[in-house]
Each structure stands twice: as structure tokens, then as C-alpha cells.
Design a protein around this motif. Structure first.
Motif, short mmCIF file in Angstrom:
data_model
loop_
_atom_site.label_atom_id
_atom_site.label_comp_id
_atom_site.label_asym_id
_atom_site.label_seq_id
_atom_site.Cartn_x
_atom_site.Cartn_y
_atom_site.Cartn_z
N CYS A 161 0.91 -1.13 -0.08
CA CYS A 161 -0.05 -0.12 0.18
C CYS A 161 1.00 1.15 -0.02
N ARG A 162 0.91 1.84 -1.03
CA ARG A 162 1.74 3.37 -1.30
C ARG A 162 0.74 4.23 -0.66
N GLN A 163 1.29 5.29 0.07
CA GLN A 163 0.80 6.32 0.80
C GLN A 163 0.44 7.64 -0.06
N THR A 164 1.23 7.72 -1.01
CA THR A 164 1.22 9.22 -1.81
C THR A 164 -0.07 9.15 -2.57
N PRO A 165 -0.66 8.07 -3.36
CA PRO A 165 -1.89 7.95 -4.14
C PRO A 165 -3.13 8.21 -3.13
N GLN A 166 -3.14 7.51 -1.93
CA GLN A 166 -4.29 7.71 -0.88
C GLN A 166 -4.21 9.09 -0.20
N ALA A 167 -3.35 9.80 -0.08
CA ALA A 167 -2.92 10.87 0.39
C ALA A 167 -3.68 11.87 -0.64
N LEU A 168 -3.17 11.68 -1.95
CA LEU A 168 -3.73 12.71 -3.02
C LEU A 168 -5.27 12.80 -2.93
N SER A 169 -5.93 11.69 -2.77
CA SER A 169 -7.33 11.69 -2.95
C SER A 169 -7.87 12.17 -1.57
N HIS A 170 -7.35 12.05 -0.52
CA HIS A 170 -7.63 12.67 0.68
C HIS A 170 -7.63 13.92 0.46
N PHE A 171 -6.46 14.59 0.21
CA PHE A 171 -6.21 16.03 -0.02
C PHE A 171 -7.15 16.78 -0.96
N THR A 172 -7.45 15.94 -2.22
CA THR A 172 -8.49 16.91 -2.71
C THR A 172 -9.82 16.96 -2.39
N PHE A 173 -10.28 16.24 -1.49
CA PHE A 173 -11.40 15.80 -0.73
C PHE A 173 -11.37 17.34 0.33
N GLU A 174 -10.57 17.48 0.91
CA GLU A 174 -10.41 18.45 1.99
C GLU A 174 -10.07 19.70 1.47
N ARG A 175 -9.13 19.98 0.25
CA ARG A 175 -8.94 21.25 -0.34
C ARG A 175 -10.05 21.63 -1.02
N SER A 176 -10.80 20.91 -1.41
CA SER A 176 -12.16 21.40 -2.34
C SER A 176 -13.21 21.73 -1.46
N GLY A 177 -12.97 21.83 0.10
CA GLY A 177 -14.14 22.02 0.94
C GLY A 177 -15.10 21.05 0.79
N HIS A 178 -14.79 19.47 0.77
CA HIS A 178 -15.83 18.40 0.70
C HIS A 178 -16.62 18.53 -0.51
N GLU A 179 -16.37 19.39 -1.68
CA GLU A 179 -16.99 19.33 -2.71
C GLU A 179 -16.82 18.16 -3.70
N LEU A 180 -15.68 17.71 -3.60
CA LEU A 180 -15.55 16.45 -4.71
C LEU A 180 -13.89 15.60 -4.15
N VAL A 181 -13.96 14.62 -4.75
CA VAL A 181 -12.56 13.74 -4.33
C VAL A 181 -12.17 13.27 -5.76
N VAL A 182 -11.03 13.06 -5.97
CA VAL A 182 -10.30 12.44 -7.06
C VAL A 182 -9.81 10.99 -6.74
#
Length: 370
Positions: free
Chosen positions: A273-294
Motif C-alpha cells: 500500500c503506497r501512501q502518496t496516491p491515497q493521500a492525494l485523494s484525501h487532499f482533494t476532498f479536504e482542499r475542495s471543501g468536501h465538494e469533490l474527491v479525485v
């Protein structure tokens, strides 16, 4: 040697005495520092006794005016000769190469030794055809269209659940002599196997990937341990063929293709399990104000392609947009890692049973530091 380069007690006007004590003036510091630099590399100041003329000097022909009228007592002449000698010695003795130069040499050697991975397939022998390339700018939300010359294989070399992949070479728009072996680039052209797929879907997919690329660049600006990127993607329209079929096109990149998570969250592909791809998805959710997730992160190394975006509204980004349900499915299988913590991301609230199941799942995999 009592003065700088002059024997005896008489001072020479061209070499003033230099006070090398702590009370030196600014100009004296500059002159003394250069003097000590010369001594460090083994260059001693010359005296007038060191200047000798070889008998053969008079026999040389075609002497320049400067050589013929050489005056050893001319102001700064001796010092200039010493500095020139110091410079030559530095060039000869310097063997250290900076790390930056080493990296540039490696890059140049890679370019020099680069071989076309498709060279033995003789794609350059395929008949060329015209195409229109459509590219999307996510910042201006506009499309740019240009004409291209390309060659595409007739048989697919790979296929996924929905699309098949073809090898394609595109001639550089700056090519002057149509040399396909030198002026073309390798692309992967992807086509939906379902012929009923609307043409608009191709353009929606490109928009989604280029929007994801913007989120990836935002992620990089927060200085994670490893930077990420999304493939540049476009739509190629084959205008010479009946119906002008459409293809997604991306640059071909050699390497192992890995799928790190899907529309439904984490997936096991490589046993770790690599951490970078999962952290990227989590980041997009929080950075978008919970409006989206990649999600649906996959690709070669940390160069990703074919992502999916879930939005809170469930609108845009095709049938793969599962809305709030897709977001919940990702976080149901997401365990915040060290990168999430370093970015200040907030853990998602899960029920005790979900946490227990997630911890059991994580224990099955080899968590890497990437």
C-alpha cells in the motif's frame, strides 16, 4: 622579500605595501585575499630577478607589438601573469564535479542513448493520415484545436474494461523534413469498445483528467514527500476516416502500470500500500471543501492517468461520478497515513466496526513510506 614582489628595502610604486593586519582597509582586504588565493594554489609572486629572456626569443618571427615591446616593470603586468598561471593550474587540477552537473550529464546521456521502444514494429511504414487534436485548458475552460500528421496501428496492443489501446506516432508540428524516425513521438490512442458511446464522452473525460491535473499541482505546492502529476490528455479526431472517429491520446510512458485505488476506494494490486496516491485523494476532498474527491488513481510511478472525480452534487464527470456515495466508499477504505498527517488532513469519521475492519485490511498489506 619585504614588499609584495620587490626585494630590498626600496618600495616600488607599482606594488604598494599591504597591511595584512586587522586594521586593513576595504581595498586592502580585496587585494590581500587575491594574493593569498594565489599562494594557496602554489603561485608565488615574481621578482624582477625571476624575469629572464631566452636567446631564442629574439629569433622568433611574427611577434605581436605587445610581445615585442614587453616591459616587465609595467604596472600590474607581473601580477596579471601570475593570475593567469593560477587560472590555468585550477583548470588542470580541478577534478570535482558538482552534483547538479552530474545530474545534467546523466540526463544528457539518457537522451543520447534513447532508443524507440517501438522501433522494431516499423510503425513508420504505416500510411500517414491527418488528424485534429483537441486540447482543454482547465484554467480558461477553453478548447484549443490544431492539425496533426499521424500514423496509427490498426490492431490494439492492450484493452481495459471499456477501452482498447492502439500505438500511434504523431509527427512534430515543428518538423521540417517529415523524418518520422527523429521528429515523431509515441502516443497511446484509446477508443471506447462500445460504438454507441456518445462523442461528448471523449471530451468530458479529457476535461475530468485536466481538472484532476490542476488538483495534483495544488497538492505538489504543499511540499509532499513525492510530487505527482497527471498525463496530458487530448482528443484526436481522424478526419480522413469515415465518421471521423475519436480517440483519447496520451504520451506513451514505459514502466509498470499500477492501479492504487478505484471508484470504490482502495484496491490491492501489488501487495503493498503506497501512501502518496491515497493521500492525494484525501487532499482533494479536504482542499475542495468536501465538494469533490479525485479517485481511481493509477499510472506509471507517480504519473497518473484515467482518474475519476466524485462530486457532492453528483453532477459532471460522467457516469463514474457516484456522488456522495463514491466519497463514502473511498473513506470507508482509507486509513490516514503519515503524509495525510503531515499535510494536516482531518481523519474521516467512521463507525467502530468500520475502523476495526479497516485496521484488519491495512494489516494485510506492506505499508510503504512512499
Amino acid at each position: 622579500m619585504e614588499e609584495a614582489g620587490i626585494s630590498g628595502g626600496e618600495k616600488d610604486p607599482y606594488f604598494p605595501a599591504v597591511n595584512c593586519s586587522a586594521e586593513r582597509t576595504l581595498s586592502e582586504y580585496d587585494w590581500c585575499d587575491e594574493f593569498f588565493e594565489l599562494e594557496r594554489v602554489g603561485v608565488e609572486p615574481l621578482t624582477l630577478d625571476d624575469i629572464t629572456f631566452n636567446n631564442s626569443y629574439e629569433l622568433q618571427e611574427d611577434l605581436s607589438d605587445e610581445e615585442f615591446n614587453f616591459d616587465p616593470t609595467k604596472s600590474l603586468k607581473i601580477y596579471s601573469m601570475a593570475r593567469a598561471e593560477s587560472s590555468q593550474r585550477k583548470k588542470k587540477t580541478s577534478k570535482l564535479i558538482s552534483p547538479a552537473k552530474c545530474e545534467w550529464r546523466k540526463a544528457l546521456n539518457l537522451i543520447k542513448d534513447r532508443r524507440d521502444p517501438w522501433g522494431n514494429l516499423h510503425l513508420d511504414q504505416i500510411k500517414s493520415e491527418k488528424g485534429k487534436r483537441h486540447r482543454y485548458n482547465p484554467l480558461t475552460q477553453t478548447w484549443v484545436v490544431d492539425e496533426c500528421i499521424l500514423k496509427m496501428d490498426k490492431e490494439p496492443f492492450a484493452e481495459g474494461a471499456m477501452r482498447e489501446c492502439f500505438r500511434m506516432k504523431k509527427l512534430s508540428n515543428f518538423s521540417m523534413n517529415n523524418d518520422w524516425s527523429r521528429d515523431s513521438n509515441n502516443f497511446v490512442a484509446k477508443s471506447y469498445m462500445d460504438e454507441a458511446t456518445p462523442r461528448e464522452t471523449y471530451f468530458e473525460d479529457v476535461k475530468m483528467q485536466m481538472d484532476s491535473k490542476v488538483w495534483a499541482e495544488d497538492y505538489n505546492r504543499h511540499n509532499p514527500p513525492k510530487k505527482v502529476d497527471m498525463f496530458m490528455m487530448g482528443v484526436m479526431e481522424l478526419v480522413d476516416q469515415p465518421g471521423a472517429p475519436l480517440y483519447h491520446i496520451e504520451h506513451y510512458i514505459e514502466g509498470a502500470y499500477v492501479k492504487y485505488n478505484s471508484n470504490f476506494g482502495f484496491v490491492e494490486d501489488t501487495g503493498k500500500c503506497r501512501q502518496t496516491p491515497q493521500a492525494l485523494s484525501h487532499f482533494t476532498f479536504e482542499r475542495s471543501g468536501h465538494e469533490l474527491v479525485v479517485v481511481d488513481i493509477q499510472g506509471v510511478g507517480d504519473l497518473y492517468t484515467d482518474p475519476q472525480i466524485h462530486t457532492a452534487s453528483g453532477l459532471e464527470y460522467g457516469d463514474g461520478n457516484l456522488g456522495i456515495q463514491g466519497m463514502a466508499l473511498f473513506f470507508q477504505s482509507h486509513h490516514c497515513n503519515k503524509i495525510c498527517h503531515s499535510l494536516g488532513l482531518t481523519p474521516f469519521d467512521l463507525s467502530p466496526n468500520e475502523v476495526k475492519q479497516l485496521e484488519y485490511t491495512i494489516q494485510r498489506f506492506n505499508i510503504t513510506s512512499e
